[in-house]
Design a protein around this motif. Sequence first.
Motif, mmCIF file in Angstrom:
data_model
loop_
_atom_site.group_PDB
_atom_site.id
_atom_site.type_symbol
_atom_site.label_atom_id
_atom_site.label_comp_id
_atom_site.label_asym_id
_atom_site.label_seq_id
_atom_site.Cartn_x
_atom_site.Cartn_y
_atom_site.Cartn_z
ATOM 1 N N UNK A 1 0.848 -1.176 0.000
ATOM 2 C CA UNK A 1 0.000 0.000 0.000
ATOM 3 C C UNK A 1 0.893 1.238 0.000
ATOM 4 N N UNK A 2 0.798 2.039 -1.040
ATOM 5 C CA UNK A 2 1.603 3.243 -1.183
ATOM 6 C C UNK A 2 0.747 4.443 -0.805
ATOM 7 N N UNK A 3 1.129 5.134 0.261
ATOM 8 C CA UNK A 3 0.418 6.335 0.671
ATOM 9 C C UNK A 3 1.352 7.527 0.523
ATOM 10 N N UNK A 4 0.786 8.658 0.185
ATOM 11 C CA UNK A 4 1.558 9.878 -0.016
ATOM 12 C C UNK A 4 0.933 11.002 0.785
ATOM 13 N N UNK A 5 1.769 11.662 1.593
ATOM 14 C CA UNK A 5 1.350 12.845 2.326
ATOM 15 C C UNK A 5 2.205 14.026 1.893
ATOM 16 N N UNK A 6 1.579 15.165 1.734
ATOM 17 C CA UNK A 6 2.272 16.385 1.334
ATOM 18 C C UNK A 6 1.971 17.464 2.360
ATOM 19 N N UNK A 7 3.019 17.894 3.067
ATOM 20 C CA UNK A 7 2.877 18.918 4.117
ATOM 21 C C UNK A 7 1.807 18.532 5.131
ATOM 22 N N UNK A 8 1.818 17.221 5.510
ATOM 23 C CA UNK A 8 0.895 16.726 6.513
ATOM 24 C C UNK A 8 -0.485 16.398 5.999
ATOM 25 N N UNK B 1 8.273 5.871 -9.185
ATOM 26 C CA UNK B 1 8.343 7.238 -9.688
ATOM 27 C C UNK B 1 7.049 7.961 -9.333
ATOM 28 N N UNK B 2 7.172 9.198 -8.858
ATOM 29 C CA UNK B 2 5.996 9.982 -8.482
ATOM 30 C C UNK B 2 6.106 11.369 -9.103
ATOM 31 N N UNK B 3 5.049 11.768 -9.837
ATOM 32 C CA UNK B 3 4.956 13.093 -10.431
ATOM 33 C C UNK B 3 3.639 13.717 -9.996
ATOM 34 N N UNK B 4 3.691 14.966 -9.581
ATOM 35 C CA UNK B 4 2.485 15.660 -9.139
ATOM 36 C C UNK B 4 2.659 17.145 -9.442
ATOM 37 N N UNK B 5 1.739 17.697 -10.220
ATOM 38 C CA UNK B 5 1.853 19.116 -10.559
ATOM 39 C C UNK B 5 1.670 20.008 -9.339
ATOM 40 N N UNK B 6 1.181 19.420 -8.238
ATOM 41 C CA UNK B 6 1.048 20.177 -6.995
ATOM 42 C C UNK B 6 2.311 20.230 -6.170
ATOM 43 N N UNK B 7 3.337 19.462 -6.536
ATOM 44 C CA UNK B 7 4.604 19.502 -5.815
ATOM 45 C C UNK B 7 5.288 20.859 -6.021
ATOM 46 N N UNK B 8 5.830 21.395 -4.919
ATOM 47 C CA UNK B 8 6.601 22.624 -4.981
ATOM 48 C C UNK B 8 7.897 22.471 -4.201
ATOM 49 N N UNK B 9 8.905 23.199 -4.610
ATOM 50 C CA UNK B 9 10.180 23.178 -3.900
ATOM 51 C C UNK B 9 9.968 23.565 -2.444
ATOM 52 N N UNK B 10 10.530 22.748 -1.537
ATOM 53 C CA UNK B 10 10.387 22.984 -0.102
ATOM 54 C C UNK B 10 9.269 22.203 0.542
ATOM 55 N N UNK B 11 8.382 21.592 -0.238
ATOM 56 C CA UNK B 11 7.324 20.758 0.331
ATOM 57 C C UNK B 11 7.932 19.564 1.070
ATOM 58 N N UNK B 12 7.267 19.185 2.162
ATOM 59 C CA UNK B 12 7.658 17.978 2.885
ATOM 60 C C UNK B 12 6.722 16.850 2.466
ATOM 61 N N UNK B 13 7.298 15.813 1.902
ATOM 62 C CA UNK B 13 6.518 14.703 1.373
ATOM 63 C C UNK B 13 6.908 13.427 2.108
ATOM 64 N N UNK B 14 5.890 12.651 2.553
ATOM 65 C CA UNK B 14 6.117 11.364 3.208
ATOM 66 C C UNK B 14 5.580 10.263 2.307
ATOM 67 N N UNK B 15 6.443 9.277 1.972
ATOM 68 C CA UNK B 15 6.040 8.165 1.122
ATOM 69 C C UNK B 15 6.951 6.982 1.399
ATOM 70 N N UNK B 16 6.362 5.785 1.509
ATOM 71 C CA UNK B 16 7.116 4.544 1.747
ATOM 72 C C UNK B 16 8.126 4.708 2.883
ATOM 73 N N UNK B 17 7.659 5.162 4.030
ATOM 74 C CA UNK B 17 8.473 5.288 5.247
ATOM 75 C C UNK B 17 9.552 6.358 5.142
ATOM 76 N N UNK B 18 9.505 7.185 4.141
ATOM 77 C CA UNK B 18 10.518 8.215 3.959
ATOM 78 C C UNK B 18 9.878 9.599 4.007
ATOM 79 N N UNK B 19 10.618 10.541 4.563
ATOM 80 C CA UNK B 19 10.221 11.944 4.541
ATOM 81 C C UNK B 19 11.228 12.710 3.701
ATOM 82 N N UNK B 20 10.723 13.413 2.698
ATOM 83 C CA UNK B 20 11.577 14.084 1.729
ATOM 84 C C UNK B 20 11.195 15.564 1.691
#
Length: 437
Positions: free
Chosen positions: A359-366, A382-401
């Motif tokens: 199960x792949x879940x994605x959180x963006x800025x909480x 691979x993940x592409x989202x036009x809503x992504x912006x530089x500086x966003x905190x993204x959590x996916x597959x146990x990782x925070x980026x």
Amino acid sequence: MLSILLVTGCSAKTQSSDNTQSKNESAAQEQTSNTTSPEDTNTRTLSGTYTDPLVIDTSGQVILTLSNADLESIDIRNADQATIILEGTNTISETSIGAVNEEDANAAIYADCPITFQGEGSLSVHAQSNHAIYSKDTIEIDSGTYEIQCANDGIKGKDGVTVNAGKIHIDSGDHGIASTKNKDKEYGSVRINGGTISIDAQGDGIHCTGNVQVNGEELTISSQQEGIEGQTLTLTGGLNTITAADDGLNASDPDSTTDEGMDPFASTSSNCAIVISGGQNTITAAGDGIDSNGSLTVSGGTTFVSGPENGGNFALDYDTDGVFEGGMLLACGMSGMVQTLTSSSPSIAIATDRSKDTNITLEQNGRSVLSFKASHAFDTLLVYDSGFQTGDEVCILDETITLSDGQNTIGNVQSMNSGLPGQPMGGGPQNGRRPGR
């Protein structure tokens, strides 16, 4: 054979191989005994049971209403246009060779002219040895409920197939929906403008020599070959779920030339393109998830791709340009043939060994953005989202980026885009770190 022969300028004649017709057959014959002219519309209503093939041979327009009718097959010849209107529950059970007019045209319902289906009734077609519905010209479905089982193609309009509305289920021995015109640079087309369609095909779900456009309500395909194949594919809307034993989406050029022995649909062509601009699209493939022998553009919609569990193919495959312009795309598969897309917004690439049904879940800025269950095991995401912006905190597959410009890479993602196969793909500051399980 129950034959309706309409002759312009004189009384029509009805012929039968059996002189002892049933009452229903006699009634149908009586309805056809009239005088027509080329500009007349030939209108017929059929009810009851007919055990012989029905042949309509006339010029002008044909309007055939099926009202709780049970027929063997329908063969419409020499008309300018045919319309079949459905009332009540209707069945076509082809048990012989069906309509015979030309090679590859044997079908339970055949027309050598454009044919349109209308009405709020239902039609079940059981073609035990041939196509179910075939037109030498075009087929248009405006309404109705259809249950199709056939040994060959389900719905085949040589010049084109258009579905505007209705509910359609196809279980086919070859392609579900097909359009195969290829003459003087004119090709077939398939347009899904509406309706609810489910296809279980031993060949391609949708097979077309030209353009396929998908903008319906719901399209579900399970195929033993390609999910959707055409020279160009455009997905603009609808809930689309595609499961394929080969490629999920495939753009190929029927006129491409290759070395002897190679698949003529396999070579690079600038005529080929896949454009995804809308819809919710879920693609599961044992071959490439999305494969364009030309370009690939994602500009809208939400698309999830589970690629194969082998390194010989990947979730994304294109030969010329691959561009992400908008929407959301999540693609996972095995490394070996990884291709990424050019994107003006930040994107993510992760190398991680994960099992089927992860199960792949994605959180963006909480904020929760998506949840997707991968149908296959994978080691690259691979993940592409036009809503992504530089500086966003993204959590996916146990990782925070924390997103930086360009591709944010975690682990040793092997990308064909980087130059030579096998070279690691560059990325953000976390490049080279293997994510945790």
